[in-house]
Design a protein around this motif. Structure first.
Motif, PDB file in Angstrom:
ATOM      1  N   ILE A   1      15.206  14.815 -38.970  1.00  0.00           N
ATOM      2  CA  ILE A   1      15.158  13.427 -39.426  1.00  0.00           C
ATOM      3  C   ILE A   1      16.564  12.826 -39.436  1.00  0.00           C
ATOM      4  N   GLY A   2      17.543  13.589 -39.904  1.00  0.00           N
ATOM      5  CA  GLY A   2      18.918  13.102 -39.940  1.00  0.00           C
ATOM      6  C   GLY A   2      19.466  12.804 -38.561  1.00  0.00           C
ATOM      7  N   LEU A   3      19.200  13.692 -37.605  1.00  0.00           N
ATOM      8  CA  LEU A   3      19.681  13.476 -36.237  1.00  0.00           C
ATOM      9  C   LEU A   3      19.035  12.247 -35.607  1.00  0.00           C
ATOM     10  N   VAL A   4      17.731  12.079 -35.821  1.00  0.00           N
ATOM     11  CA  VAL A   4      17.043  10.894 -35.299  1.00  0.00           C
ATOM     12  C   VAL A   4      17.656   9.627 -35.881  1.00  0.00           C
ATOM     13  N   GLN A   5      17.957   9.657 -37.176  1.00  0.00           N
ATOM     14  CA  GLN A   5      18.539   8.492 -37.836  1.00  0.00           C
ATOM     15  C   GLN A   5      19.931   8.184 -37.293  1.00  0.00           C
ATOM     16  N   LEU A   6      20.723   9.219 -37.049  1.00  0.00           N
ATOM     17  CA  LEU A   6      22.074   9.014 -36.545  1.00  0.00           C
ATOM     18  C   LEU A   6      22.085   8.512 -35.101  1.00  0.00           C
ATOM     19  N   LEU A   7      21.151   9.000 -34.293  1.00  0.00           N
ATOM     20  CA  LEU A   7      21.138   8.665 -32.869  1.00  0.00           C
ATOM     21  C   LEU A   7      20.344   7.413 -32.550  1.00  0.00           C
ATOM     22  N   ARG A   8      19.610   6.882 -33.532  1.00  0.00           N
ATOM     23  CA  ARG A   8      18.794   5.691 -33.290  1.00  0.00           C
ATOM     24  C   ARG A   8      19.690   4.492 -33.021  1.00  0.00           C
ATOM     25  N   ARG A   9      19.330   3.717 -32.022  1.00  0.00           N
ATOM     26  CA  ARG A   9      20.078   2.505 -31.707  1.00  0.00           C
ATOM     27  C   ARG A   9      19.843   1.461 -32.782  1.00  0.00           C
ATOM     28  N   GLN A  10      20.917   0.798 -33.187  1.00  0.00           N
ATOM     29  CA  GLN A  10      20.835  -0.206 -34.247  1.00  0.00           C
ATOM     30  C   GLN A  10      21.008  -1.608 -33.671  1.00  0.00           C
ATOM     31  N   GLY A  11      20.464  -2.573 -34.376  1.00  0.00           N
ATOM     32  CA  GLY A  11      20.578  -3.967 -33.943  1.00  0.00           C
ATOM     33  C   GLY A  11      22.000  -4.482 -34.097  1.00  0.00           C
ATOM     34  N   VAL A  12      22.272  -5.633 -33.501  1.00  0.00           N
ATOM     35  CA  VAL A  12      23.612  -6.198 -33.525  1.00  0.00           C
ATOM     36  C   VAL A  12      23.781  -7.281 -34.577  1.00  0.00           C
ATOM     37  N   SER A  13      22.680  -7.747 -35.153  1.00  0.00           N
ATOM     38  CA  SER A  13      22.772  -8.771 -36.189  1.00  0.00           C
ATOM     39  C   SER A  13      21.650  -8.583 -37.186  1.00  0.00           C
ATOM     40  N   SER A  14      21.857  -9.069 -38.398  1.00  0.00           N
ATOM     41  CA  SER A  14      20.826  -8.928 -39.411  1.00  0.00           C
ATOM     42  C   SER A  14      19.577  -9.697 -39.033  1.00  0.00           C
ATOM     43  N   THR A  15      19.738 -10.866 -38.370  1.00  0.00           N
ATOM     44  CA  THR A  15      18.580 -11.636 -37.934  1.00  0.00           C
ATOM     45  C   THR A  15      17.786 -10.875 -36.900  1.00  0.00           C
ATOM     46  N   ALA A  16      18.496 -10.305 -35.937  1.00  0.00           N
ATOM     47  CA  ALA A  16      17.818  -9.521 -34.901  1.00  0.00           C
ATOM     48  C   ALA A  16      17.146  -8.312 -35.491  1.00  0.00           C
ATOM     49  N   MET A  17      17.774  -7.698 -36.504  1.00  0.00           N
ATOM     50  CA  MET A  17      17.184  -6.523 -37.133  1.00  0.00           C
ATOM     51  C   MET A  17      15.884  -6.879 -37.832  1.00  0.00           C
ATOM     52  N   GLN A  18      15.857  -8.066 -38.483  1.00  0.00           N
ATOM     53  CA  GLN A  18      14.631  -8.495 -39.142  1.00  0.00           C
ATOM     54  C   GLN A  18      13.547  -8.779 -38.122  1.00  0.00           C
ATOM     55  N   ALA A  19      13.931  -9.441 -37.013  1.00  0.00           N
ATOM     56  CA  ALA A  19      12.948  -9.816 -36.001  1.00  0.00           C
ATOM     57  C   ALA A  19      12.392  -8.609 -35.265  1.00  0.00           C
ATOM     58  N   SER A  20      13.239  -7.587 -35.084  1.00  0.00           N
ATOM     59  CA  SER A  20      12.815  -6.422 -34.305  1.00  0.00           C
ATOM     60  C   SER A  20      12.366  -5.262 -35.183  1.00  0.00           C
ATOM     61  N   MET A  21      12.092  -5.516 -36.477  1.00  0.00           N
ATOM     62  CA  MET A  21      11.647  -4.459 -37.369  1.00  0.00           C
ATOM     63  C   MET A  21      10.374  -3.834 -36.812  1.00  0.00           C
ATOM     64  N   PRO A  22      10.385  -2.538 -36.526  1.00  0.00           N
ATOM     65  CA  PRO A  22       9.216  -1.913 -35.913  1.00  0.00           C
ATOM     66  C   PRO A  22       7.991  -1.973 -36.792  1.00  0.00           C
ATOM     67  N   ARG A  23       6.857  -1.985 -36.142  1.00  0.00           N
ATOM     68  CA  ARG A  23       5.608  -2.020 -36.876  1.00  0.00           C
ATOM     69  C   ARG A  23       5.362  -0.654 -37.501  1.00  0.00           C
ATOM     70  N   VAL A  24       4.984  -0.659 -38.769  1.00  0.00           N
ATOM     71  CA  VAL A  24       4.828   0.601 -39.472  1.00  0.00           C
ATOM     72  C   VAL A  24       3.519   1.273 -39.079  1.00  0.00           C
ATOM     73  N   SER A  25       3.601   2.583 -38.846  1.00  0.00           N
ATOM     74  CA  SER A  25       2.406   3.402 -38.641  1.00  0.00           C
ATOM     75  C   SER A  25       2.200   4.184 -39.933  1.00  0.00           C
ATOM     76  N   SER A  26       1.346   3.643 -40.788  1.00  0.00           N
ATOM     77  CA  SER A  26       1.174   4.221 -42.120  1.00  0.00           C
ATOM     78  C   SER A  26       0.814   5.708 -42.096  1.00  0.00           C
ATOM     79  N   PRO A  27      -0.142   6.151 -41.241  1.00  0.00           N
ATOM     80  CA  PRO A  27      -0.455   7.588 -41.197  1.00  0.00           C
ATOM     81  C   PRO A  27       0.754   8.446 -40.819  1.00  0.00           C
ATOM     82  N   LYS A  28       1.574   7.954 -39.881  1.00  0.00           N
ATOM     83  CA  LYS A  28       2.749   8.717 -39.462  1.00  0.00           C
ATOM     84  C   LYS A  28       3.763   8.820 -40.589  1.00  0.00           C
TER      85      LYS A  28
END
Length: 209
Positions: free
Chosen positions: A86-113
């Motif tokens: 989990i830590g490695l995935v979090q560190l290697l995950r690409r991050q957005g360039v702006s807070s607005t873009a981060m809000q707009a591109s917030m991934p859809r949650v898969s509740s079972p996952k």
């Protein structure tokens, strides 16, 4: 369970819960990533795991695992590997360039996952089972219904977990909204990834008690 015993139990467990661990980090991460739905799914998985562990303790399985070094080692390896993953995935995950873009591109949650991830993180840590095996019996009163006492303890634990985890999530969510630069939000996410790896390594080094 007598009122004074319940009060002592509640205070003791609250103190242990205030210290951030894998479950707290996971609910914070999923809150930042998915929003409120991520919070609810993570809490549900954590509470389901807590219920499962408490049932095992009531059946005496916790004491059995504590007496079996190989079972403890297997659970420890699985739990540590998953935390590091989990830590490695979090560190290697690409991050957005702006807070607005981060809000707009917030991934859809898969509740079972998300639910399954929280369930696995909590269940795969053998220290949780051994901790409850040592902690809960101290508050069992002879002559009273074991089912009732374990039920009261679980409901109390659930209430404390939900309260503390939501407190952490709300505080961090407000902080992230107040930050003017998205790099600070990215820094928080990357720091949580590093902490997951650190907790995984710590679990690998843990000794059976």
């Amino acid at each position: 369970m007598a009122l004074h015993v319940w009060f002592i139990f509640s205070v003791a467990y609250l103190i242990t819960t205030l210290s951030p661990g894998p479950n707290v980090l996971l609910v914070i991460r999923n809150t930042l990533r998915y929003g409120a739905r991520g919070t609810l799914a993570t809490l549900a998985g954590n509470l389901a795991a807590q219920l499962f562990v408490i049932v095992l303790v009531a059946l005496g399985v916790g004491a059995l695992v504590a007496a079996m070094p190989m079972a403890f080692l297997a659970m420890k390896l699985i739990g540590a590997a998953y935390l590091i993953y989990i830590g490695l995935v979090q560190l290697l995950r690409r991050q957005g360039v702006s807070s607005t873009a981060m809000q707009a591109s917030m991934p859809r949650v898969s509740s079972p996952k998300v639910f399954g991830e929280a369930l696995l993180v909590s269940i795969s840590n053998p220290k949780t089972l051994i901790f409850f095996s040592a902690f809960l019996p101290q508050f069992i009163e002879p002559g009273r219904s074991l089912f009732t006492q374990f039920t009261v303890m679980y409901l109390t634990i659930a209430l404390i977990v939900v309260t503390v985890h939501c407190m952490y999530c709300l505080s961090l969510s407000r902080l992230s909204k107040q930050l003017s630069a998205s790099r600070w939000v990215v820094a928080i996410k990357r720091a949580s990834g590093a902490l997951f790896i650190g907790l995984g390594v710590k679990l690998l080094m843990a000794r059976q008690v």
